[in-house]
Design a protein around this motif. Sequence first.
Motif, PDB file in Angstrom:
ATOM      1  N   PHE A  86       0.829  -1.202   0.000  1.00  9.82           N
ATOM      2  CA  PHE A  86       0.000   0.000   0.000  1.00  9.82           C
ATOM      3  C   PHE A  86       0.865   1.254   0.000  1.00  9.82           C
ATOM      4  O   PHE A  86       0.574   2.238  -0.693  1.00  9.82           O
ATOM      5  CB  PHE A  86      -0.930  -0.012   1.217  1.00  9.82           C
ATOM      6  N   ALA A  87       1.958   1.219   0.766  1.00 12.39           N
ATOM      7  CA  ALA A  87       2.849   2.374   0.839  1.00 12.39           C
ATOM      8  C   ALA A  87       3.522   2.645  -0.504  1.00 12.39           C
ATOM      9  O   ALA A  87       3.689   3.805  -0.906  1.00 12.39           O
ATOM     10  CB  ALA A  87       3.905   2.148   1.919  1.00 12.39           C
ATOM     11  N   ALA A  88       3.924   1.599  -1.201  1.00 21.04           N
ATOM     12  CA  ALA A  88       4.558   1.776  -2.515  1.00 21.04           C
ATOM     13  C   ALA A  88       3.587   2.407  -3.503  1.00 21.04           C
ATOM     14  O   ALA A  88       3.968   3.299  -4.283  1.00 21.04           O
ATOM     15  CB  ALA A  88       5.051   0.422  -3.044  1.00 21.04           C
ATOM     16  N   PHE A  89       2.333   1.983  -3.461  1.00 21.41           N
ATOM     17  CA  PHE A  89       1.325   2.574  -4.348  1.00 21.41           C
ATOM     18  C   PHE A  89       1.088   4.032  -4.004  1.00 21.41           C
ATOM     19  O   PHE A  89       1.021   4.900  -4.895  1.00 21.41           O
ATOM     20  CB  PHE A  89       0.019   1.778  -4.238  1.00 21.41           C
ATOM     21  N   GLY A  90       0.982   4.351  -2.718  1.00 19.43           N
ATOM     22  CA  GLY A  90       0.764   5.731  -2.304  1.00 19.43           C
ATOM     23  C   GLY A  90       1.905   6.651  -2.694  1.00 19.43           C
ATOM     24  O   GLY A  90       1.688   7.790  -3.125  1.00 19.43           O
ATOM     25  N   TRP A 115       6.715  11.023   0.908  1.00 17.71           N
ATOM     26  CA  TRP A 115       7.515  10.474   1.990  1.00 17.71           C
ATOM     27  C   TRP A 115       6.683  10.018   3.174  1.00 17.71           C
ATOM     28  O   TRP A 115       7.176   9.239   3.996  1.00 17.71           O
ATOM     29  CB  TRP A 115       8.590  11.474   2.398  1.00 17.71           C
ATOM     30  N   PHE A 116       5.440  10.421   3.278  1.00 15.07           N
ATOM     31  CA  PHE A 116       4.561   9.830   4.285  1.00 15.07           C
ATOM     32  C   PHE A 116       4.385   8.342   4.000  1.00 15.07           C
ATOM     33  O   PHE A 116       4.425   7.507   4.910  1.00 15.07           O
ATOM     34  CB  PHE A 116       3.200  10.529   4.291  1.00 15.07           C
ATOM     35  N   PHE A 117       4.195   8.008   2.727  1.00 13.82           N
ATOM     36  CA  PHE A 117       4.066   6.602   2.349  1.00 13.82           C
ATOM     37  C   PHE A 117       5.427   5.914   2.270  1.00 13.82           C
ATOM     38  O   PHE A 117       5.600   4.787   2.735  1.00 13.82           O
ATOM     39  CB  PHE A 117       3.333   6.484   1.008  1.00 13.82           C
ATOM     40  N   TRP A 118       6.404   6.601   1.664  1.00 18.99           N
ATOM     41  CA  TRP A 118       7.713   5.990   1.432  1.00 18.99           C
ATOM     42  C   TRP A 118       8.385   5.570   2.739  1.00 18.99           C
ATOM     43  O   TRP A 118       9.001   4.508   2.829  1.00 18.99           O
ATOM     44  CB  TRP A 118       8.591   6.981   0.671  1.00 18.99           C
ATOM     45  N   SER A 119       8.235   6.386   3.773  1.00 15.80           N
ATOM     46  CA  SER A 119       8.908   6.105   5.041  1.00 15.80           C
ATOM     47  C   SER A 119       8.281   4.934   5.786  1.00 15.80           C
ATOM     48  O   SER A 119       8.848   4.452   6.771  1.00 15.80           O
ATOM     49  CB  SER A 119       8.897   7.353   5.932  1.00 15.80           C
ATOM     50  N   ALA A 120       7.121   4.480   5.335  1.00 12.22           N
ATOM     51  CA  ALA A 120       6.487   3.336   5.994  1.00 12.22           C
ATOM     52  C   ALA A 120       7.211   2.037   5.697  1.00 12.22           C
ATOM     53  O   ALA A 120       7.243   1.113   6.527  1.00 12.22           O
ATOM     54  CB  ALA A 120       5.032   3.218   5.529  1.00 12.22           C
ATOM     55  N   LEU A 178      10.122   4.138  -8.953  1.00  8.50           N
ATOM     56  CA  LEU A 178       9.037   3.936  -7.986  1.00  8.50           C
ATOM     57  C   LEU A 178       8.043   2.878  -8.478  1.00  8.50           C
ATOM     58  O   LEU A 178       7.531   2.075  -7.678  1.00  8.50           O
ATOM     59  CB  LEU A 178       8.311   5.247  -7.729  1.00  8.50           C
ATOM     60  N   ALA A 179       7.774   2.868  -9.776  1.00  6.09           N
ATOM     61  CA  ALA A 179       6.899   1.833 -10.331  1.00  6.09           C
ATOM     62  C   ALA A 179       7.520   0.454 -10.146  1.00  6.09           C
ATOM     63  O   ALA A 179       6.816  -0.536  -9.867  1.00  6.09           O
ATOM     64  CB  ALA A 179       6.632   2.108 -11.810  1.00  6.09           C
ATOM     65  N   SER A 180       8.836   0.356 -10.264  1.00  8.07           N
ATOM     66  CA  SER A 180       9.526  -0.914 -10.051  1.00  8.07           C
ATOM     67  C   SER A 180       9.499  -1.332  -8.583  1.00  8.07           C
ATOM     68  O   SER A 180       9.422  -2.524  -8.264  1.00  8.07           O
ATOM     69  CB  SER A 180      10.975  -0.814 -10.540  1.00  8.07           C
ATOM     70  N   VAL A 181       9.565  -0.343  -7.679  1.00  7.22           N
ATOM     71  CA  VAL A 181       9.433  -0.643  -6.251  1.00  7.22           C
ATOM     72  C   VAL A 181       8.065  -1.262  -5.972  1.00  7.22           C
ATOM     73  O   VAL A 181       7.945  -2.257  -5.236  1.00  7.22           O
ATOM     74  CB  VAL A 181       9.627   0.627  -5.404  1.00  7.22           C
ATOM     75  N   LEU A 182       7.026  -0.688  -6.570  1.00  8.36           N
ATOM     76  CA  LEU A 182       5.681  -1.229  -6.395  1.00  8.36           C
ATOM     77  C   LEU A 182       5.601  -2.659  -6.924  1.00  8.36           C
ATOM     78  O   LEU A 182       5.031  -3.552  -6.267  1.00  8.36           O
ATOM     79  CB  LEU A 182       4.662  -0.336  -7.098  1.00  8.36           C
TER      80      LEU A 182
END
Length: 394
Positions: A86-90, A115-120, A178-182
């Motif tokens: 969920f964090a990667a999508f956000g 970064w609210f999502f990324w830091s999760a 970021l798409a690859s992270v997701l």
Amino acid sequence: MTTGQHGQSPEPNRRQLTRLAVWYLFYFAFVGAFAPYFTLYLQDAGLSASEIGVLMSVPQVMRLVAPNLWGWLADHLGVRAAVVKFAAFGALIGFTGFFLSRDLLVLFAAMALVWFFWSAALPLVEAMTLDRLAGQAERYGSIRLWGSIGFIASVLGLGALLDHLPIGAVLWACFAILASVLASAMMLEETKLGVRGTAPPIGARLRRPAVMALLAACFFMSVAHGPLYVFFSIHLVAHGYDKLSVGMFWSLGVIAEIVVFMNMPRLMGHVSLRAILLASFALAVLRFLLIGWAADHPVALLFAQLLHGATFGAYHAAAMAVLIRWFEPAQQARVQGVYGSISFGAGGMVGGLLSGQAWDPLGAGMTYTLGALFAACGWLLIWRGLSAQSLTTR
């Protein structure tokens, strides 16, 4: 084929460790694109040093607040991989805001959302990795080093491209990564956390003097790195280095980090964690003085970047090993959240803001000297606050 204690093959665990390594690869590839070059994009957008300092402190503010929220949620719901996905999508959705405008308020809002999502994600994946390692914490470095490899590939590749492309290409590179992270997050599976809501509290252990000393020292180490993470690329370009050279200096530090991660099991077998931490903080003092005052001398700068293996690689691996010893497996997501919030969050925020305010009036040399002084404060905390006995008992 060998089987585990209950007749199950260890193959699924190896498969998940591989998937975690791929996640680390893309996660830190994004860091390799963002950290060295996004400040150059902001400078090109016409922002002042203080404005850049404020914007680059937003991620640290999010790392101060968000990991504890996400870690608590993951531990009490009994899910970590789902939160990471969920964090990667956000973060991917939030990053689209950077394409909308170069206005400071728009950039600020996009940075906060990303970064609210990324830091999760990182504290949760760190906890998942430790679960998969099944008590073999010394193997952590062999998984984490794939993040270093991703960073190097990203920083060198993008650095070479930016000598021929406009600086705005940074945005597209970051979005693609970021798409690859997701995509890699979607491959992760849950680890067993036990019954929901039964994770033991961590407050009493956090209040132990040795734990408080370690976390305070980690805070100072991150403050010390503030000028590096915010202004290192700008500092190098101002001294005549091209963007490929900037990428090479960044990647050199991460290569040193990889070497350290690969050798940490052997090092921990011969040297105490306290000695590793003391050496890391002492070398941080030397490193930041060299960067601040010897940037015109490539050999001195090369040596300073090699010290990243100590000031991040050995320091971070040793701190992780201490936290593993001090806290239960079911507490690790929250502990990693606290560690990230205090060090990378609060420390990074203070370091970024202070360096942004000091850069123009004091200059690069004095700004990096301030970083060295903060590293010295961390050394004193480790020296006085951590005994050999405190590092061997839970």
